[in-house]
Design a protein around this motif. Structure first.
Motif, mmCIF file in Angstrom:
data_model
loop_
_atom_site.group_PDB
_atom_site.id
_atom_site.type_symbol
_atom_site.label_atom_id
_atom_site.label_comp_id
_atom_site.label_asym_id
_atom_site.label_seq_id
_atom_site.Cartn_x
_atom_site.Cartn_y
_atom_site.Cartn_z
ATOM 1 N N GLY A 199 37.247 44.425 37.495
ATOM 2 C CA GLY A 199 36.235 44.405 38.611
ATOM 3 C C GLY A 199 35.995 42.846 39.244
ATOM 4 N N PRO A 200 35.529 42.694 40.064
ATOM 5 C CA PRO A 200 35.006 41.279 41.212
ATOM 6 C C PRO A 200 34.206 40.628 40.410
ATOM 7 C CG PRO A 200 33.721 43.421 42.242
ATOM 8 C CD PRO A 200 34.527 43.721 40.895
ATOM 9 N N PRO A 201 35.080 39.284 40.164
ATOM 10 C CA PRO A 201 35.682 38.415 41.089
ATOM 11 C C PRO A 201 37.211 37.903 40.513
ATOM 12 C CG PRO A 201 34.156 37.023 40.219
ATOM 13 C CD PRO A 201 33.456 38.090 39.191
ATOM 14 N N ASP A 202 37.566 39.396 39.707
ATOM 15 C CA ASP A 202 38.737 39.013 39.017
ATOM 16 C C ASP A 202 39.578 39.733 39.594
ATOM 17 O OD1 ASP A 202 37.718 37.811 36.763
ATOM 18 O OD2 ASP A 202 37.444 39.700 36.196
ATOM 19 N N VAL A 221 47.030 40.397 49.462
ATOM 20 C CA VAL A 221 47.897 41.157 48.316
ATOM 21 C C VAL A 221 49.633 40.425 48.859
ATOM 22 C CG1 VAL A 221 48.869 43.331 48.196
ATOM 23 C CG2 VAL A 221 46.891 43.779 48.919
ATOM 24 N N SER A 222 49.652 40.129 47.691
ATOM 25 C CA SER A 222 50.993 39.479 46.878
ATOM 26 C C SER A 222 51.822 40.442 46.099
ATOM 27 C CB SER A 222 50.399 38.104 47.020
ATOM 28 O OG SER A 222 50.114 37.834 45.640
ATOM 29 N N PRO A 223 53.415 39.655 45.694
ATOM 30 C CA PRO A 223 54.393 40.665 45.024
ATOM 31 C C PRO A 223 53.315 40.145 43.575
ATOM 32 C CG PRO A 223 55.055 39.408 46.646
ATOM 33 C CD PRO A 223 53.644 39.268 46.556
ATOM 34 N N LEU A 224 52.454 39.500 43.782
ATOM 35 C CA LEU A 224 52.059 38.513 41.887
ATOM 36 C C LEU A 224 50.289 39.510 41.838
ATOM 37 C CD1 LEU A 224 52.286 37.155 39.330
ATOM 38 C CD2 LEU A 224 51.070 35.842 40.776
ATOM 39 N N GLN A 225 49.610 39.439 42.799
ATOM 40 C CA GLN A 225 48.276 40.188 42.497
ATOM 41 C C GLN A 225 47.690 40.888 44.410
ATOM 42 O OE1 GLN A 225 46.340 36.512 41.050
ATOM 43 N NE2 GLN A 225 46.277 35.683 42.636
ATOM 44 N N ALA A 226 46.874 41.285 44.192
ATOM 45 C CA ALA A 226 45.425 41.042 44.841
ATOM 46 C C ALA A 226 44.018 40.840 44.417
ATOM 47 C CB ALA A 226 45.485 43.118 45.568
ATOM 48 N N ASN A 227 43.633 39.665 45.763
ATOM 49 C CA ASN A 227 42.508 38.914 45.444
ATOM 50 C C ASN A 227 41.664 38.930 45.863
ATOM 51 O OD1 ASN A 227 44.539 36.935 46.145
ATOM 52 N ND2 ASN A 227 43.085 35.806 45.201
ATOM 53 N N ILE A 228 40.703 38.135 46.851
ATOM 54 C CA ILE A 228 39.798 37.903 47.634
ATOM 55 C C ILE A 228 39.941 36.728 47.849
ATOM 56 C CG2 ILE A 228 37.074 37.826 48.470
ATOM 57 C CD1 ILE A 228 35.979 39.723 45.797
ATOM 58 N N THR A 229 40.272 36.612 49.406
ATOM 59 C CA THR A 229 40.591 34.954 49.609
ATOM 60 C C THR A 229 39.178 34.802 49.221
ATOM 61 O OG1 THR A 229 39.551 35.994 51.983
ATOM 62 C CG2 THR A 229 42.239 35.685 51.765
#
Length: 523
Positions: free
Chosen positions: A240-243, A349-357
């Motif tokens: 869950g956020p912010p991870d 969303v990148s090939p490695l991860q999806a995260n909040i900017t």
């Protein structure tokens, strides 16, 4: 009389429908057409055109601006400007927002109108209307200079002075025709309404300070979750956020947008970009109306599908696929009376991860402002019911007072014409064409003498018989006589008792006269 009542009805209609109003000028913006303190009456029209001087409501409650139209249209708004101003007015009123166009200019009228329409001025005017004191000077008894002692005695009488005049006026009004009595009642009602409107309108300023209602709080909070296998990357099996969400462990996640605040309509969209200038918007939650103070929207996020959509666009424009995409989430809530609340959130969303900017907020809040004072137009309320603004009450007081003055003047003129005459001077002023001054003479022997109760009755007799009215002075009275067919009709005005006589007209001698002995001399 029909015209007078018609004018009164038209005036009442104009006041209630706001077809007629007025403006008291301030400043020098309209010099040399209008100056400080002028009074300008305006009439509401169905359309206006360039070049007209019109009045409209200013941005301050109760303010009225009187400027000239220099451009624009009634639907889009007129461009306004004072003749003596260099700049154009910031407001562009439409036809519906106009108060009216200028039709009558009274120079310096606002200067004398202000004290006249103060509570004190209105009270004095009403007092004069209802007591008849305003006519005391005109109807006072004229006594010769040589009889000052008798004048003092007459003024000590309970029926003299302004009270006697007021009584005479009221009696004269009672003897008016029904339409004139109705007009007098209308004038009295208009005066009372003008007094009430003036007191309520001028007892306080036209604006007042009120506490502005605090805006209800609103908030939109994002959250996401993804199931991952147990590994060294996370402490548990739920992210869950912010991870960030590492795509090797989870390719899908669940997004939740929670709104708290007044009811309204909720919508959620996602805008995709890939750094090439391309973008597209997808609707995740269409506009949904809800009630209550809370709404939750849950949607799935498929990272491979989002990346594939961006890569397809890159290949279509001839760019190399990057395998990454920027997702901008935008939740929007519209509540009645509060406008719109939008909450953006960027998800990379990148090939490695999806995260909040960096810099993105999971929670967006609005409202909950502290109550502040605002300037509003003062409203007149009776028993909790809002009737009108103070500015409108002042306008009504002026218009109602003008109508009452016009009607009262007509009724008073008619009443004064029917008031009894009490002195020789009054009789000579009103009936000079019927009087013939002669030396005192005795009545013919053996002929009856009829004393007439009032002078108008004697006038009727003179007109009936085609005779002039003979008059002479006696030491204690003034005699007025009509002789015909051996009968002497006499009206006598005593010099020591200025009493009021009845004003009822007679059509025959027996109805307004009584016979005296034939040997009663007339000197």
């Amino acid at each position: 009389m029909a015209a007078i009542l018609g004018m009164a009805a038209i005036g009442a209609w104009a006041v209630t429908t706001e077809r007629i109003s007025y403006v008291t000028t301030h400043g020098v913006s309209m010099n040399p057409v209008y100056y400080q303190g002028d009074l300008v009456f305006v009439v509401k029209a169905n359309s206006y055109h360039v070049g007209q001087i019109v009045a409209y409501h200013g941005d301050v409650p109760g303010q009225r601006v009187l400027h000239r139209i220099i451009g624009g249209s009634g639907s889009a708004g007129f461009a306004m400007k004072g003749d003596n101003n260099e700049s154009v007015d910031p407001l562009t009123p439409t036809t519906e927002e106009m108060i009216g166009r200028a039709v009558l200019h009274v120079p310096h009228g606002g200067i004398w109108l202000k004290p006249l329409l103060s509570p004190t001025g209105l009270g004095m005017f009403s007092f004069l209307i209802f007591t008849g004191g305003a006519t005391a000077a005109r109807t006072r008894r004229e006594i010769p200079r040589g009889r000052r002692k008798k004048k003092v005695k007459a003024m000590s009488s309970g029926q003299s002075g302004s009270w006697a005049t007021a009584t005479a006026v009221l009696k004269a009004v009672e003897r008016l025709s029904p339409p004139l009595r109705a007009a007098a009642a209308v004038a009295a009602v208009l005066t009372v309404l003008a007094l009430a409107s003036g007191v309520l309108g001028w007892m306080k300023p036209v604006v007042e300070q009120q506490a502005a209602a605090s805006t209800p709080s609103q908030s939109i909070t994002y959250s996401y979750s993804a199931k991952v296998p147990k590994s060294a990357a996370y402490d548990g099996t739920t992210v869950g956020p912010p991870d960030p969400i590492f795509r090797k462990l989870a390719e899908r996640a669940t997004l939740n947008a929670r709104y708290e605040g007044p009811a309204g309509a909720f919508a959620l969209t996602a805008t995709l970009t890939n750094g090439t200038g391309w973008h597209t918007t997808q609707t995740l939650v269409s506009k949904t109306f809800f009630s209550g103070t809370r709404f939750d929207a849950t949607v799935p996020l498929d990272f491979p599908a989002l990346v594939a959509r961006a890569d397809d666009a890159s290949r279509a424009i001839g760019a190399a696929p990057s395998g990454a995409v920027m997702v901008v989430l935008n939740a929007r809530v519209e509540s009645v009376g509060l406008g719109s609340l939008t909450a953006p959130l960027q998800l990379a969303v990148s090939p490695l991860q999806a995260n909040i900017t960096s810099g993105s907020n999971l929670t967006t809040k609005a409202g909950a402002t502290a109550a502040a004072e605002v300037t509003v137009a003062r409203k007149i309320k009776i028993f909790g019911l809002s009737l009108m603004t103070a500015s409108k009450a002042r306008s009504n007081a002026i218009l109602l007072l003008i109508g009452a003055i016009v009607i009262a003047a007509v009724v008073l003129f008619a009443a004064l014409r029917r008031m009894p005459v009490r002195t020789r001077a009054e009789i000579e002023r009103r009936y000079p064409q019927l009087l013939v001054h002669v030396e005192p003479m005795a009545s013919p022997p053996g002929k009856p003498v009829v004393s007439v109760d009032n002078f108008p009755a004697l006038v009727k007799l003179a007109e009936r018989y085609g005779q002039m009215i003979l008059t002479w002075r006696r030491p204690d009275a003034d005699d007025f006589v009509v002789r015909d067919e051996g009968i002497t009709y006499r009206y006598r005005v005593p010099l020591d008792e200025p009493t009021l006589h009845n004003v009822e007209m007679i059509n025959r001698p027996s109805s307004g006269a009584h016979r005296e002995p034939a040997d009663s001399p007339v000197f």
